[in-house]
Structure formats: structure tokens, C-alpha cells
Design an enzyme around this catalytic site. Sequence first.
Site, mmCIF file in Angstrom:
data_model
loop_
_atom_site.group_PDB
_atom_site.id
_atom_site.type_symbol
_atom_site.label_atom_id
_atom_site.label_comp_id
_atom_site.label_asym_id
_atom_site.label_seq_id
_atom_site.Cartn_x
_atom_site.Cartn_y
_atom_site.Cartn_z
ATOM 1 N N LYS A 128 14.666 30.399 -30.412
ATOM 2 C CA LYS A 128 13.300 30.133 -30.868
ATOM 3 C C LYS A 128 12.720 28.934 -30.111
ATOM 4 O O LYS A 128 13.473 28.157 -29.506
ATOM 5 C CB LYS A 128 13.309 29.870 -32.379
ATOM 6 C CG LYS A 128 14.105 28.632 -32.786
ATOM 7 C CD LYS A 128 14.322 28.569 -34.303
ATOM 8 C CE LYS A 128 15.136 27.333 -34.684
ATOM 9 N NZ LYS A 128 15.563 27.383 -36.106
ATOM 10 N N TYR A 163 0.265 -1.709 -22.342
ATOM 11 C CA TYR A 163 -0.674 -1.777 -23.470
ATOM 12 C C TYR A 163 -0.170 -2.737 -24.536
ATOM 13 O O TYR A 163 1.025 -2.751 -24.859
ATOM 14 C CB TYR A 163 -0.832 -0.394 -24.101
ATOM 15 C CG TYR A 163 -1.708 0.557 -23.334
ATOM 16 C CD1 TYR A 163 -3.035 0.251 -23.037
ATOM 17 C CD2 TYR A 163 -1.208 1.802 -22.932
ATOM 18 C CE1 TYR A 163 -3.835 1.147 -22.350
ATOM 19 C CE2 TYR A 163 -2.003 2.706 -22.248
ATOM 20 C CZ TYR A 163 -3.325 2.373 -21.956
ATOM 21 O OH TYR A 163 -4.109 3.263 -21.288
ATOM 22 N N MET A 199 0.821 7.473 -22.028
ATOM 23 C CA MET A 199 0.769 8.934 -21.988
ATOM 24 C C MET A 199 1.516 9.516 -20.786
ATOM 25 O O MET A 199 2.246 10.500 -20.905
ATOM 26 C CB MET A 199 -0.686 9.407 -21.976
ATOM 27 C CG MET A 199 -0.813 10.913 -22.137
ATOM 28 S SD MET A 199 -2.514 11.481 -22.066
ATOM 29 C CE MET A 199 -3.182 10.811 -23.571
HETATM 30 C C1 LIG Z 1 16.949 27.182 -36.176
HETATM 31 C C2 LIG Z 1 17.865 27.947 -37.049
HETATM 32 C C3 LIG Z 1 19.233 28.084 -36.715
HETATM 33 C C4 LIG Z 1 19.868 27.327 -35.576
HETATM 34 O O1 LIG Z 1 20.201 26.037 -36.037
HETATM 35 P P1 LIG Z 1 20.945 24.965 -35.109
HETATM 36 O O2 LIG Z 1 21.141 23.814 -36.014
HETATM 37 O O3 LIG Z 1 20.024 24.671 -33.988
HETATM 38 O O4 LIG Z 1 22.230 25.579 -34.661
HETATM 39 C C5 LIG Z 1 20.005 28.934 -37.468
HETATM 40 N N1 LIG Z 1 19.495 29.589 -38.549
HETATM 41 C C6 LIG Z 1 18.203 29.427 -38.930
HETATM 42 C C7 LIG Z 1 17.701 30.155 -40.126
HETATM 43 C C8 LIG Z 1 17.346 28.596 -38.197
HETATM 44 O O5 LIG Z 1 16.076 28.438 -38.589
#
Ligand SMILES: *Cc1c(COP(=O)(O)O)cnc(C)c1O
Length: 392
Positions: A46, A283, A331
Site C-alpha cells: 500500500k 530561518y 522547504m
Molecule cells: C499496513 C498493514 C499491514 C502491514 O503492517 P506492517 O506493520 O507494515 O508490517 C498489515 N495489515 C494491515 C491490516 C495493515 O493495514
Amino acid sequence: MSPSEVSPRHVGAGGELTIDLDAIVANWKLLAGRLRPDARCGAVVKADAYGLGMAPVARALWAAGCRTFFVALPDEGMALRAALADGAAPPARESVATATAEAEICVFNGPDRSSAAVMADARLTPVLNHLGQARVWSDTAASAPLPAWLHVDTGMTRLGFDEAEAAKIAADPACLSGIRVEAIMSHLACADQPSHGLNDEQRRRFESVLERLASLHPPRRSLANSSGIFLGPDYHYDLVRPGAALYGVAPQRTAPNPMAQVVNLKGKILQTHVIDTPRSVGYGATHRAERGRRVATVAVGYADGYFRALSGSARAHVGQTPVQVIGRVSMDLITVDVTDVPESDVRPGDFVDLIGPLHTVDDLAREAGTIGYEVLTSLGPRYARRYLGAAA
Ligand SMILES: *Cc1c(COP(=O)(O)O)cnc(C)c1O
């Protein structure tokens, strides 16, 4: 890096981000090798594989034998389906049976009325989190049965069927009509702290929901993320869902990190200053550089995921020599005290190592008061990216 390896839009980039696909594959194999014998290892890709590039990462893992992938959004699932169709020529040594099997792509956030039909078209497998999503998917399955995962909540109070909804499903399986339940999953809240009492509590609640839903005959069960794998075989069930550990983030807070480092980030020096009379830097004039110090200005800033919270607290390296980020992160720029480095190593065009073997993603996260996950997903699109490894 030779000029031909830099995409034209990254001419003059302020930093070079190198992503080692072999290290990701090695991490996947290390995790898979820790599992109880019947358990499989999936991969969470993801958020563009935690910022590292979903297509190259997923292709490398597919070539290594990964067959189940997880994304958060339907869009990500569709992009992944296309990426695997384009670039995932299976290695010749694979049997015909596995070579032709298509990846299982599970979408954590599930379907809604606007996304369900396109998800079905792309052969995505939604994770159903509540009865409303079950209804949507069931309606979409009117013409042909569709696969789905079910997420049951065992202690996160974020996504997943609660106990009352699970009871409803058990009493009335018709609410899943047309749906082929491929797996039941849950998600751990405290898996990076092995001694936390909620781990065992969630596992016991998971067992009890599985029992309650036994009539669905789910072929697979899944509980562990990266950290959950390290809680031991009782947490592995049939399939694990690591993300962060694949990308080199430490899966346990206290134990040494067994994962290979994946990311290397170098920032380019634009200009250097020799301080002849004491003066302020950056800054807010928060840092005062004394006479005789040397300061390098590096073309990376908070727009590149180098958090403003790192102001005055981050370390970096030039070669083996540690250097300190001074003044505020702005930035597009940071300022680094390079007094301890030979002048010939810090000329405009030279590089400062911001993330690497001497200073990991977790180190930088600690300095910023955040976690490695957020460092990776914030890296952004402005770096010149280079992928290393056989799959690159
Ligand atoms: C993001 C996610 C994972 C992966 O988790 P990690 O800690 O990055 O290994 C697994 N299961 C669900 C439901 C997630 O949202």
C-alpha cells in the site's frame, strides 16, 4: 550514477534515493523462513510500497514467489494489477501451474457503491470490514460469485466486524450471499511490543471469532503484520502480512533489527560557507555558527520528507564522518556543519549521506520523533531514484 540512469525530469535533483530490490526480496525470504511450515508470506505494498515504488517492488516480490499482495485503496489495487500484468514475466524455473496463477490482490479498505464494479473487473479481492460493505459486495456478486476477505476487529477499533456483526453473520450467512470467503483476518495493535498484554488477548479473541464463523469454512486465517511474525508461530496462522520489515524498518522496538537496509538517501551540496565572523544560520536564526566552522547547504528539505522536526537534531554522514544538521530545516534546503570533513569532500556537487547503513530509516525517525513508516512514505517524488538488484 551515469547520466543515462537519471530521468530527464530529475536533472539537477537535490538528492539521490537508491532502493535495493534485492534487499527487499532478501527481507521477504527472511520473514518467510521464520514462519511455521504451512504458513505463507504475503506482502503489503500500500501507499506506493511505503513510498518506495509499488510496481518495481511488487514485480521483484512476485518473481521471488510472493502470490498475495495487500493495498489500502481500490486505485492502488488496479495499478498493481496493471503493473504485474506488464512486468511480471515469471522466472523460467517456476512450474507452469504457479507461473500462470494470477496474484491475489487484497484491498484493506474494502468496496463502496462507486468502486465495487471496477474492483470486480480488475479481479481485486476486497477486505470486507462491516455489514454495509458485505451488502455492496454481495450485490456486485449478483451475476457470479466473488471472492472476499473478512476483517474482524479484535482490539484496534479501526476496521473490521465487531462482535455483534460477527454474531449476525454466524446467525444469517445469507448476508454473504454470492461471496466466497477466502480468508478471515484481524490486525494487532501492539505487535512491536512483545510483552504487551493485548497481543495474547487479541489472539484469543481471534480464535473465538474463528470458532463462531467456522460455518463459513474460511480456507485461510491471517493475523500478523511484520512485528506479529516475531511474536512466534502462534501468531502466524496461514498467511502473514508484512509491510514495514520488507522495507528495512525494525519489526521490534527493543531487539536488534534483523532486516537488511533497503534505502539509501544522499543530499547534494549546493554551496559551502567558511564562517569568518560568528553569525546565525537559517530561518529564525536558531543556530549560531562560530568562527572557523564550515557550513554546507544541501538541497533536501521538508518538501522531500526531511521533516522540519529534524531541525537541529538530525545526524548525517560524509563518508564515515558524522556531521550535524544545524538550524531549521526549510522547504528545499538544510544546513550541515561539515567542519570535521576535509574540504575536498564537501564541494558543491558532493553528497551528504542522509539515510544509509550508518544512519538508518529508524535512526532518522527517532530524531524526528516519528516512526520509520512515516519517513518512508514521506520521501516524495523529487529525488532522482535508482533501483538496485536483479529485478531492477
Ligand atoms: C499496513 C498493514 C499491514 C502491514 O503492517 P506492517 O506493520 O507494515 O508490517 C498489515 N495489515 C494491515 C491490516 C495493515 O493495514
